[in-house]
Design an enzyme around this catalytic site. Structure first.
Site, mmCIF file in Angstrom:
data_model
loop_
_atom_site.group_PDB
_atom_site.id
_atom_site.type_symbol
_atom_site.label_atom_id
_atom_site.label_comp_id
_atom_site.label_asym_id
_atom_site.label_seq_id
_atom_site.Cartn_x
_atom_site.Cartn_y
_atom_site.Cartn_z
ATOM 1 N N HIS A 186 31.055 -7.536 0.364
ATOM 2 C CA HIS A 186 30.121 -8.790 0.089
ATOM 3 C C HIS A 186 30.417 -9.646 1.289
ATOM 4 C CE1 HIS A 186 30.492 -7.285 -4.275
ATOM 5 N NE2 HIS A 186 29.978 -6.465 -3.586
ATOM 6 N N ASN A 187 30.013 -9.347 2.526
ATOM 7 C CA ASN A 187 29.964 -10.143 3.714
ATOM 8 C C ASN A 187 28.510 -10.885 3.599
ATOM 9 O OD1 ASN A 187 30.783 -7.316 4.333
ATOM 10 N ND2 ASN A 187 32.269 -8.786 5.503
#
Lengths: 264, 575
Positions: B504-505
């Site tokens: 989840h960048n």
């Protein structure tokens, strides 16, 4: 709660066939039909406890024609030297030893698993960024060695052998278990000098790779020559490659299910 | 010499969720659409033997080949960045479907608070609580939850999401299109414990089908078999909503759509005489190494966070962010996530080997501003979940704290606890900080000689405090669930790129209503180039305590509407 169950497996097969244009072939259908909590559909699984190999292998295990042949589980393709192999096999057995609950790394074939891995993409770091320049990084920056894993393992095995000779004047595979443990503990604690810059190799990182490879060899799909006869899975009560748990997913009690390999 | 191709109306760089959504919607409008995918074609027929932990989960079969392209990383701006040589902390996707093929299918809507975090914090707690002096840079997103709500609904319908009411989420115009998944024993234990504690548990909103489903585009999905190979795997049953079984399939029903694989875009092309537009892209055919120029009226960047950023940076579009001067918008507000949780050890055994990617219960009582932050020294929070994803034996070796990591004791404990321990995890928000950003690395290049993205990132003090707070709450829940022993994992050191944490960048190409600090506007249209759109989690001005895909999907539908509007009158879009 379980309205899902109104949708039976028969419906699932029908729908799946339609939805995917019938591409799901014999393997999946066979697996679904063979889904059986008593596990007696699994007698064909590979018995690799000896050199018999995978006799009676069906078409799913085919190697692209050329007639049938048995691939021995105890053949090697990376390690050419028996002493190197005995060293790594003994070290893996100390990491994951035989105990009352079941076989250890040696019986599970973990070293043969590693042999196959090092001969392929894993050993050559084929899917990893290996362009320079190489610098020693912070621990948070990860692997920065210019060695690939094959080279790293050769170096690490030599160091295990050197330590055993220096300390006990004996080969690593022949010293007592507590002496093997003492050396391995020093490896893990990064106390063994590899004689190269830290960016090239350390005993601590070698130990990390060795531990990972041991667990992979103990629990991988048997197609990779580890987890012999699925004994690693049986010990851990992991049922391997089941096609569906739809019928039992909401069960409150624990389900003991005989494991299935990915290809059977 | 690059070969020039015929112009198309809309071009997407990438064919995952965002590219698929934009392509499907534009194709429905009759626009000529091409999606350029650098990877290979793949689909359900390739997934029939996917139940292989080593090949798919450990050796990353479905992920990006990082011998060809990776990024470099350092914790602080004054350190030397070095390449991420092995996949680890996050799993970069590749090939048709992208990361949407191997996702788990958790589909949350971010909270109304998320979109207006700066304004709401000032109003409720005063400006000091934003801690600007400590380097934090919380920003409103330039869009509200209410504006995005119809697009959330649209994505949920496309992906066949099932769930139950989340007490804390923003008002929804429609119920979930599908029912919740099965409730297992561990989920029931979590529900009972958290209800007793006065919290508000709900089913994890899931894009694994609880029942057979047909979406509004007519794409059919099958019921989940709970086979436990979702995470890091693709679905052989068409039971997990992915781009290749939904939006890309929809796009492909239109003759005016073309999915072109093995096309690695290396540059966005501009016109020297008109700096308000882009003209197309240059790409390399990765099978033949030939170069092509693909002209387009509208270019939409729909690849992953890092590559969307990279294409803008290497094409010199927009101003690079500089942490010293804080000038420039491109690359700022990079955020990530932390996981603060606990593991409980029980006497009884659980069927941990069964499951699905989005099978679980979740609660939001400690997410966003759903709890009082008056006496806490951090903002935001995280969702707390128990999940039954299907534990696989190579990576799942839980042992109580104090157990050695190898040898007989390790083996005995890890074998025993495999079926006897449960985790409750807090997925924590991430605070944007001026020193966390993306730029280009001048020392390391990809296989085409293009610079790698350089990531400068560390956890912030707020992240550490928030994570500890959530982990303690997780421990309390496990005790209430009856665990005999609970290990709380609450200390967060420096960010380490080695162990897997989360894919989840976010950030780097953030949206906003101020062109000095954001890259795209309310329609995901680039501030400087009218016919260039950029969509993905890179648009997030901070990361929430949720999985991002629900919000990414909503933004992609918003973007698709913007693209269609723009294609009609070719004017800058106003809010």
């Amino acid at each position: 709660m379980s309205e899902e169950k109104q949708f039976s497996r028969r419906d699932f097969l029908k729908t799946t066939g339609v939805a995917t244009g019938g591409i799901i072939g014999g393997s999946l259908l066979g697996g679904l039909i063979g889904f059986n909590l008593d596990g007696d559909s699994n007698n064909k699984s590979k018995d690799s406890g000896d050199n018999e190999g995978n006799g009676g292998q069906d078409e799913h295990g085919g190697h692209g024609g050329g007639g049938s042949f048995d691939v021995p589980d105890r053949g090697r393709i990376f390690f050419e030297n028996d002493s190197d192999f005995a060293t790594i096999e003994a070290a893996m057995e100390r990491i994951f030893p035989e105990t009352d609950v079941g076989p250890g790394a040696k019986e599970l074939g973990a070293a043969y698993f590693l042999d196959g891995q090092l001969a392929g993409a894993y050993g050559f770091n084929s899917k990893e960024y290996m362009q320079g320049p190489f610098y020693e990084g912070l621990p948070t920056q990860g692997y920065q060695s210019n060695l690939n894993r094959g080279e790293y393992f050769r170096l690490g095995i030599k160091k295990l052998q050197d330590e055993a000779q220096d300390r006990f004047e004996e080969s690593f595979s022949n010293i007592d278990e507590d002496k093997q443990d003492e050396i391995l503990q020093d490896f893990q604690d990064d106390k063994v000098d590899f004689g190269v810059p830290k960016s090239t190799a350390t005993s601590g990182y070698f130990f990390t790779m060795l531990r990972s490879a041991t667990l992979e060899g103990a629990y991988c799909d048997p197609i990779y020559h580890g987890n012999r006869n699925m004994e690693g899975w049986k010990m851990k009560q992991f049922p391997g490659h089941q096609h569906s748990y739809l019928d039992v997913i909401d069960a409150d009690e624990f389900k003991e299910i005989d494991p299935l390999p990915n290809f059977s | 010499m690059a070969k020039k191709l015929d112009k198309v109306d809309v071009l997407t760089v990438g064919a995952g969720w965002t590219g698929g959504i934009v392509a499907a919607e534009a194709a429905k409008e009759g626009l000529k659409v091409v999606s350029l995918e650098r990877g290979k074609k793949r689909g359900t027929e390739d997934y029939q033997h996917v139940h292989d932990e080593l090949k798919y989960a450990i050796r990353y079969e479905l992920m990006q080949d990082i011998s060809k392209e990776t990024l470099t990383f350092r914790n602080e701006p004054d350190q030397r960045a070095l390449p991420m040589r092995q996949q680890g902390s996050f799993l970069l996707g590749d090939n048709v479907g992208g990361a949407g093929t191997h996702w788990n299918g958790w589909v949350y809507r971010f909270l109304p608070y998320d979109f207006e975090i700066e304004t709401q914090t000032k109003e409720k707690y005063g400006e000091d609580r934003l801690q600007e002096d400590d380097g934090y840079r919380f920003r409103d997103w330039g869009i509200t939850y209410d504006e995005l709500e119809p697009y959330f609904t649209q994505f949920e319908e496309t992906a066949g999401v099932g769930g139950t009411v989340n007490h804390f989420e923003g008002e929804r115009s429609k119920d979930y299109p599908n029912g919740p998944m099965v409730q297992t024993k561990m989920m029931k234990m979590f529900e009972d414990a958290t209800n007793d504690m006065g919290y508000h548990p709900h089913f994890l909103p899931s894009a694994n089908m609880s029942e057979a489903y047909e979406n509004p585009d007519g794409e059919k999905l099958n019921p989940c078999q709970y086979c436990a190979f979702c995470e890091r795997f693709a679905c052989e049953y068409d039971a997990k909503a992915t781009p290749e079984v939904t939006v890309l399939k929809t796009a492909q029903r239109h003759d005016n759509f073309e999915l072109r694989t093995h096309c690695n875009v290396v540059e966005i092309l501009t016109d020297d005489d008109d700096d308000s537009k882009v003209t197309g892209v240059k790409y390399v055919d990765t099978l033949t190494k030939e170069e092509f120029i693909q002209p387009a009226d509208i270019v939409v960047l729909t690849s992953y966070v890092f590559n969307n950023y990279k294409l803008l940076a290497v094409s010199d579009i927009g101003e690079q962010y500089d942490p010293k001067t804080e000038k420039g918008s491109l690359g700022r507000n990079y955020c990530y996530q932390t996981f603060g949780g606990a593991r409980g050890f029980f006497d009884e055994q659980f069927n941990v080997f069964m499951g699905a990617g989005a099978l679980g219960m979740s609660m939001d009582d400690f997410n966003g501003d759903n709890f009082d932050h008056e006496d806490l020294d951090f903002l935001h929070g995280g969702s707390i979940t128990i999940t039954q994803l299907g534990s696989r034996p190579i990576v799942t070796n839980p042992v109580p704290k104090g157990t050695p990591s190898w040898g007989a004791d390790f083996k005995e404990e890890s074998v025993k606890q495999y079926t006897r321990s449960l985790s409750v995890a807090g997925q924590c928000a991430s605070s944007p900080h001026k020193d966390n950003y993306l730029d280009l690395d001048s020392d390391y290049k990809d296989e085409f000689g293009v610079p790698l993205v350089r990531l400068t990132y560390n956890f912030t003090d707020m992240d550490r405090k928030r994570t500890k707070y959530l982990a303690e709450r997780c421990g309390e829940i496990l005790e209430k669930m009856g665990a005999k022993k609970v290990d709380v994992d609450d200390e967060l050191g420096d960010y380490d790129i080695v162990p897997y944490q989360s894919t989840h960048n976010t950030g780097g190409t953030i949206m906003g209503d101020d062109r000095e600090t954001s890259v795209v506007n309310n329609w995901l249209q680039h501030w400087d180039r009218d016919n260039l759109f950029v969509v993905g989690a890179g648009n997030f001005a901070h990361n929430s305590g949720y999985n991002p895909t629900g919000t990414v999907g909503a933004l992609a539908y918003r973007c698709a509407e913007g693209v269609i509007k723009y294609s009609k009158d070719k004017k800058r879009l106003e809010k």
